[in-house]
Scaffold this active site. Sequence first.
Site, PDB file in Angstrom:
ATOM      1  N   HIS A   1      -0.232 -30.473 -50.540  1.00  0.00           N
ATOM      2  CA  HIS A   1      -0.713 -29.161 -50.103  1.00  0.00           C
ATOM      3  C   HIS A   1      -1.940 -28.699 -50.891  1.00  0.00           C
ATOM      4  O   HIS A   1      -2.041 -28.885 -52.100  1.00  0.00           O
ATOM      5  CB  HIS A   1       0.397 -28.118 -50.206  1.00  0.00           C
ATOM      6  CG  HIS A   1       0.923 -27.912 -51.594  1.00  0.00           C
ATOM      7  ND1 HIS A   1       0.477 -26.918 -52.421  1.00  0.00           N
ATOM      8  CD2 HIS A   1       1.870 -28.578 -52.290  1.00  0.00           C
ATOM      9  CE1 HIS A   1       1.117 -26.965 -53.561  1.00  0.00           C
ATOM     10  NE2 HIS A   1       1.970 -27.973 -53.514  1.00  0.00           N
ATOM     11  N   ASN A   2      -2.871 -28.116 -50.170  1.00  0.00           N
ATOM     12  CA  ASN A   2      -4.100 -27.526 -50.710  1.00  0.00           C
ATOM     13  C   ASN A   2      -5.069 -28.541 -51.312  1.00  0.00           C
ATOM     14  O   ASN A   2      -6.036 -28.158 -51.977  1.00  0.00           O
ATOM     15  CB  ASN A   2      -3.791 -26.439 -51.749  1.00  0.00           C
ATOM     16  CG  ASN A   2      -3.208 -25.195 -51.123  1.00  0.00           C
ATOM     17  OD1 ASN A   2      -1.982 -25.034 -51.095  1.00  0.00           O
ATOM     18  ND2 ASN A   2      -4.058 -24.325 -50.598  1.00  0.00           N
TER      19      ASN A   2
END
Length: 331
Positions: free
Chosen positions: A244-245
């Site tokens: 994520h991210n």
Amino acid sequence: MKSYSITEINTIIKGELIGDTTQKIKGPEEIQKANSNQITFIGSKKYEKLWTNSKASAALISANSNMLPGDNRAFLKVKNVDLAMAKLLELFNPPAPVFDTDIHPTAVVHETAKIGEGCKIGANCYVGKDVELGKEVTLYPNVCVFDETTIDNNTVVWSGTIIRERCIIGSHCIFHTNVSIGADGFGYRPSDDGKGLVKIPQIGNVIIGHYVEIGANSCVDRAKFSSTIIGDGCKIDNLVQVAHNSIMGRSCIMAGHSGLAGSVTLGDGVVIGGSASIKDHTTINSGATVGAGSGVMGDVKAGKTVLGYPAQDAREMLKQWVAIRKFMKNQ
């Protein structure tokens, strides 16, 4: 079955034809397995010795080679054998699986979905609410595309792939079998009472650029907030994790079993070797290379090659390995 004369092949390859052969070429093959109707390639000098006993009637060879092909055999001298072989493989590439109907009767397509001209949707696919498919998008059987996702023109999604809600996918992408795009990022924190774990909601999405290819069984997780981003032209191997991210720049390469932890940033043209792992909140700047099996614990400067666990400058790591080997021999 397709077949070409060596002259016809050279018109496409645009090499220097040395010698000639009357054999029709019906496909490429490894030098030790090829028969008289096949063309092979010799990418380095260590394979030149295999040519004498090979049954191939033709070969792609490097422009700096001084070999001669022999009777009724031919060489195509090229600047880059690998790139020439790519053109050759494209020439003999079999056709893709056939769709009898553009949208299979067993596919479930939500009434609000917008399906572009020339799209193909295979058996048992699911296309959710407010999904938008551009022109010539292909979803092979058993693909799921969830709500509010957009997929741009000419992207191909192979069977078993799941694209979660709100993802944005560019044009001319290829997702191989069982890819997961947009699943929850891995986010947990200990509970106040210390007796369990609290799940951190992941409310962002995934943005994938144009001409991206993702190998089978790879995962790109959605962001906790904002977006996980894969830039134009990135190539991701099988069994790769992008957490994520994370943000990948343009034309990055990630080999099999490698992984990015959360909030990793890759610049343009970064190469991650097989089974390498990158610590969270790390930046690997443009043009850097991470050797196979390495563990990156801190930022990597642009153009630098790192190796080892923990990863450090490749030349220094190799010196350490040599020193350790000498020490062990002297024990």
